[in-house]
Design an enzyme around this catalytic site. Structure first.
Site, mmCIF file in Angstrom:
data_model
loop_
_atom_site.group_PDB
_atom_site.id
_atom_site.type_symbol
_atom_site.label_atom_id
_atom_site.label_comp_id
_atom_site.label_asym_id
_atom_site.label_seq_id
_atom_site.Cartn_x
_atom_site.Cartn_y
_atom_site.Cartn_z
ATOM 1 N N GLU A 37 -15.781 -27.068 -44.569
ATOM 2 C CA GLU A 37 -15.162 -27.634 -45.631
ATOM 3 C C GLU A 37 -14.099 -26.711 -46.186
ATOM 4 O OE1 GLU A 37 -18.869 -29.103 -47.438
ATOM 5 O OE2 GLU A 37 -17.508 -29.959 -48.959
ATOM 6 N N ARG A 262 -30.196 -21.538 -40.476
ATOM 7 C CA ARG A 262 -29.080 -20.653 -40.965
ATOM 8 C C ARG A 262 -29.440 -19.289 -40.901
ATOM 9 N NH1 ARG A 262 -26.104 -22.475 -45.547
ATOM 10 N NH2 ARG A 262 -25.918 -24.506 -45.291
ATOM 11 N N LYS A 272 -21.834 -21.120 -51.060
ATOM 12 C CA LYS A 272 -20.244 -21.059 -51.576
ATOM 13 C C LYS A 272 -20.302 -21.124 -53.159
ATOM 14 C CE LYS A 272 -18.554 -23.496 -48.169
ATOM 15 N NZ LYS A 272 -17.603 -24.397 -47.455
HETATM 16 P P1 ATP Z 1 -22.437 -23.317 -48.176
HETATM 17 O O1 ATP Z 1 -24.028 -23.796 -48.341
HETATM 18 O O2 ATP Z 1 -22.451 -21.867 -48.136
HETATM 19 O O3 ATP Z 1 -21.674 -23.934 -49.388
HETATM 20 P P2 ATP Z 1 -21.530 -25.074 -46.183
HETATM 21 O O4 ATP Z 1 -22.564 -25.577 -45.261
HETATM 22 O O5 ATP Z 1 -21.494 -26.206 -47.435
HETATM 23 O O6 ATP Z 1 -21.711 -23.553 -46.809
HETATM 24 P P3 ATP Z 1 -19.432 -25.803 -44.510
HETATM 25 O O7 ATP Z 1 -18.107 -25.434 -44.936
HETATM 26 O O8 ATP Z 1 -19.764 -27.009 -44.526
HETATM 27 O O9 ATP Z 1 -20.116 -24.858 -45.726
HETATM 28 O O10 ATP Z 1 -20.131 -25.077 -43.330
HETATM 29 C C1 ATP Z 1 -19.236 -25.033 -42.073
HETATM 30 C C2 ATP Z 1 -20.348 -24.937 -41.076
HETATM 31 O O11 ATP Z 1 -21.073 -23.856 -41.340
HETATM 32 C C3 ATP Z 1 -21.491 -26.026 -40.970
HETATM 33 O O12 ATP Z 1 -21.632 -26.802 -39.801
HETATM 34 C C4 ATP Z 1 -22.707 -25.246 -41.723
HETATM 35 O O13 ATP Z 1 -23.783 -25.887 -41.024
HETATM 36 C C5 ATP Z 1 -22.375 -23.831 -41.216
HETATM 37 N N1 ATP Z 1 -23.289 -22.870 -41.894
HETATM 38 C C6 ATP Z 1 -22.850 -22.676 -43.330
HETATM 39 N N2 ATP Z 1 -23.831 -21.955 -43.878
HETATM 40 C C7 ATP Z 1 -24.624 -21.192 -42.979
HETATM 41 C C8 ATP Z 1 -25.425 -20.256 -42.468
HETATM 42 N N3 ATP Z 1 -25.868 -19.403 -43.665
HETATM 43 N N4 ATP Z 1 -25.959 -20.138 -41.400
HETATM 44 C C9 ATP Z 1 -25.413 -20.862 -40.357
HETATM 45 N N5 ATP Z 1 -24.484 -21.732 -40.252
HETATM 46 C C10 ATP Z 1 -23.938 -21.874 -41.744
HETATM 47 MG MG MG Z 2 -21.324 -28.263 -45.721
#
Ligand code: ATP
Ligand code: MG
Length: 565
Positions: A37, A262, A272
């Site tokens: 995102e 994760r 984030k």
């Molecule tokens: P955050 O929880 O930090 O805001 P998010 O999952 O909302 O992160 P996205 O931009 O949606 O952020 O993430 C893109 C991809 O990265 C998604 O497929 C998500 O599952 C993966 N991802 C995010 N954080 C992690 C993590 N700590 N470990 C592994 N994969 C991750």
């Molecule tokens: Mg997300």
């Protein structure tokens, strides 16, 4: 590439993909995607997903798409899109022509929503967000149906179209799927598909004022792109039945979603939202502050992509959430930096040393080895003269037992130079602080070798005072004082655990003149002090250097200890 990277073993995701390929599922094709995102910068947790998504595609001869899930125009910006792309490339992955945006599918998603409404499987609801939450029920109680739930498709089609046309204000209506308000899975209790947002989208501008929810956009975007294996983190496991329901109702390609744990690291936060708070509340100096777990922060600090990829390979891919020790990341980092970093000498807290029997105007260019781990990196010369700086910590007027560095009457080796003996100590009359040492040198020890087998225990780094460059050096410690700042049992806010001493700025450092040509991003080992990286704050005449990591490897100690058991 100088680093031997750990080969990822066949984890459970790769096993599934390997079996699918063998069984010729999807005609043997493998298509994955990384779906950020664009509402923030990537962090090391994302690196795990990137390594997996791109890695699996590479290993099975497939492709990996980069798809921006840009469904929330209030939080998303072009600058994040650009930064995310730069970070993925830096990490070593490439998506080529496969750059996509959920916003490119807005019309298709809208048409599919209309199809669901027509079939009586979605309805417009006037309940507020708050009321929808109340109606949803709990894990132990079924939800309640909205009064609008049984409105006719005809009426719903009309209302949805008017939502799209901008007739209603934000928050006044939503489109919901009509599934099951009593489902044990809360995600199936008539989830919201669309909300009204009169906002300008970075890519579609003013074209839309209804925006799809992530849950409605994500699975269908995967389907449109022909994704075969949709790899995501564990919290989406409960969403899978919903994604399955959508593609089944629509009768479209069904990507297979596989969830993995994760990456979490000790002594940082990874969400984030929290990273944004740290930036906005000025606890750190921007997203690329070298203390941040963001990829841009780690890069600025001096981390290598190889070290990060190697961490991800070592952590592996599992179904169990866990907390990875930050020491493991530092270990993969040191391992990589050790092989590639040229050695130089720099003094963080200089103490002036005058070598009294060394000729006033003499300068010698002494040969120094650039990297004992890698002969091909060759040698350089460092200037030596009558006045040098050594590290303040390397001198004690009153040395404790086993202090093998410099003290009155003691002899040490100056690396690559000579043996020196301390003959006198000069102090500030008022404060008593040591301001200068007087020493003699033994001309027979040139290069640091003893001609008569005489042993000295200490070898010190140094720089020639008249040749040294001044530098600002920033030393970093952990950003938080506890391993899991968001997991405090007593419910304290993570910010209460910020480490007040996470940065120390030394403004009076001295480094050898070979650093005069160094560019931001260049990495070095300062002998005995750690690995360092030239900061982007450097400019003509100003040298700013970050300490990436010290030389002490606590992970190697942990490994040694456990192998002795
Ligand atoms: P955050 O929880 O930090 O805001 P998010 O999952 O909302 O992160 P996205 O931009 O949606 O952020 O993430 C893109 C991809 O990265 C998604 O497929 C998500 O599952 C993966 N991802 C995010 N954080 C992690 C993590 N700590 N470990 C592994 N994969 C991750
Ligand atoms: Mg997300």
């Amino acid at each position: 590439m100088t680093t031997a990277e750990a080969q990822p073993a066949l984890d459970f995701v790769r096993q599934i993909v390997a079996e699918d390929v063998k069984a010729n599922k999807h005609a043997g094709r493998v298509v994955t995607r990384f779906p950020p995102e664009p509402n923030g910068y990537l962090h090391i947790g994302h690196a795990k997903a990137i390594c997996l998504d791109f890695g699996v595609a590479q290993e099975f001869g497939g492709t990996c798409h980069l798809r921006f899930d840009d469904t929330n125009p209030t939080k998303e910006e072009q600058k994040y899109i650009d930064a995310i792309k730069a970070d993925i490339r830096w990490l070593g992955f490439e998506w080529g022509e496969h750059e996509y945006y959920a916003s490119d599918y807005f019309q298709q998603l809208y048409d599919w929503a209309v199809a669901l409404i027509t079939e009586g499987k979605a309805y417009v609801d006037e309940l507020t967000a708050e009321q929808i939450r109340e109606h949803r029920g709990t894990l132990t109680e079924p939800g309640r149906e909205s009064p609008s739930r049984n409105r006719s498709p005809k009426e719903n089609l009309d209302l949805f179209e008017r939502m799209k046309n901008g007739e209603f204000p934000d928050g006044s209506r939503v489109l919901r799927a009509k599934i099951d308000m009593a489902s044990p899975n809360l995600n199936m209790r008539d989830p919201v598909l669309y909300r009204i947002l009169h906002a300008t989208h970075p890519r579609t501008g003013e074209a839309w004022c209804v925006y799809p929810m992530y849950d409605w956009a994500h699975g269908q975007s995967d389907s449109i792109e022909g994704i075969t294996h949709s790899l995501c983190t564990l919290e989406f496991e409960d969403h899978r039945p919903l994604y399955d329901w959508f593609v089944e109702q629509l009768g479209i390609h069904h990507p297979q979603q596989i969830e993995f744990a994760r990456l979490n690291l000790t002594y940082v936060v990874m969400s984030k939202r929290k990273l944004l708070e740290l930036v906005e509340d000025r606890h750190v100096d921007g997203w690329d502050d070298p203390r941040m777990p963001t990829l841009c922060g780690l890069r600025r600090r001096g981390y290598t992509p190889e070290a990060i990829r190697n961490l991800c390979a070592k952590v592996g891919v599992t179904k169990h959430n866990s907390l990875t020790d930050a020491a493991l990341l530092e270990h993969t980092l040191r391992d990589d930096l050790n092989k590639r970093s040229p050695r130089v000498m720099g003094v963080l807290r200089p103490l002036r040393v005058v070598i009294e029997n060394y000729p006033e105007d003499q300068v010698e260019e002494l040969e120094a080895i650039n990297n004992p781990e890698d002969e091909s990196m060759g040698t350089r010369t460092v200037p030596f003269s009558r006045v040098v700086y050594i590290e303040r910590d390397d001198f004690r007027e009153d040395p404790p037992r086993k202090f093998f560095r410099l003290a009155p009457g003691k002899e040490v080796r100056l690396r690559y130079a000579y043996f020196i003996t301390c003959t006198d100590v000069v102090k500030d009359e008022n404060t008593g602080e040591v301001t200068e040492l007087r020493c003699t040198y033994d001309p027979a020890t040139r290069g640091g070798d003893s001609p008569d087998g005489r042993k000295v225990k200490g070898t010190l780094h140094w720089v020639s005072a008249s040749h040294a460059l001044s530098a600002e050096v920033r030393l970093y410690d952990r950003l938080f004082t506890v391993p899991d700042p968001t997991g405090d049992k007593s419910g304290k806010d993570y910010r209460e655990f910020l480490n007040p001493d996470s940065i120390e700025v030394l403004t009076d450092c001295k480094v050898e003149p070979s650093l005069g040509n160094a560019q931001p991003g260049d990495r070095f080992q300062f002998e005995r002090l750690g690995y360092f990286c030239i900061d982007r704050d450097s400019s003509d005449g100003r040298l700013v250097i970050n300490r990436t990591v010290t030389l002490r490897d606590s992970w190697a100690k942990i490994e040694q200890a456990s192998s002795k058991k």
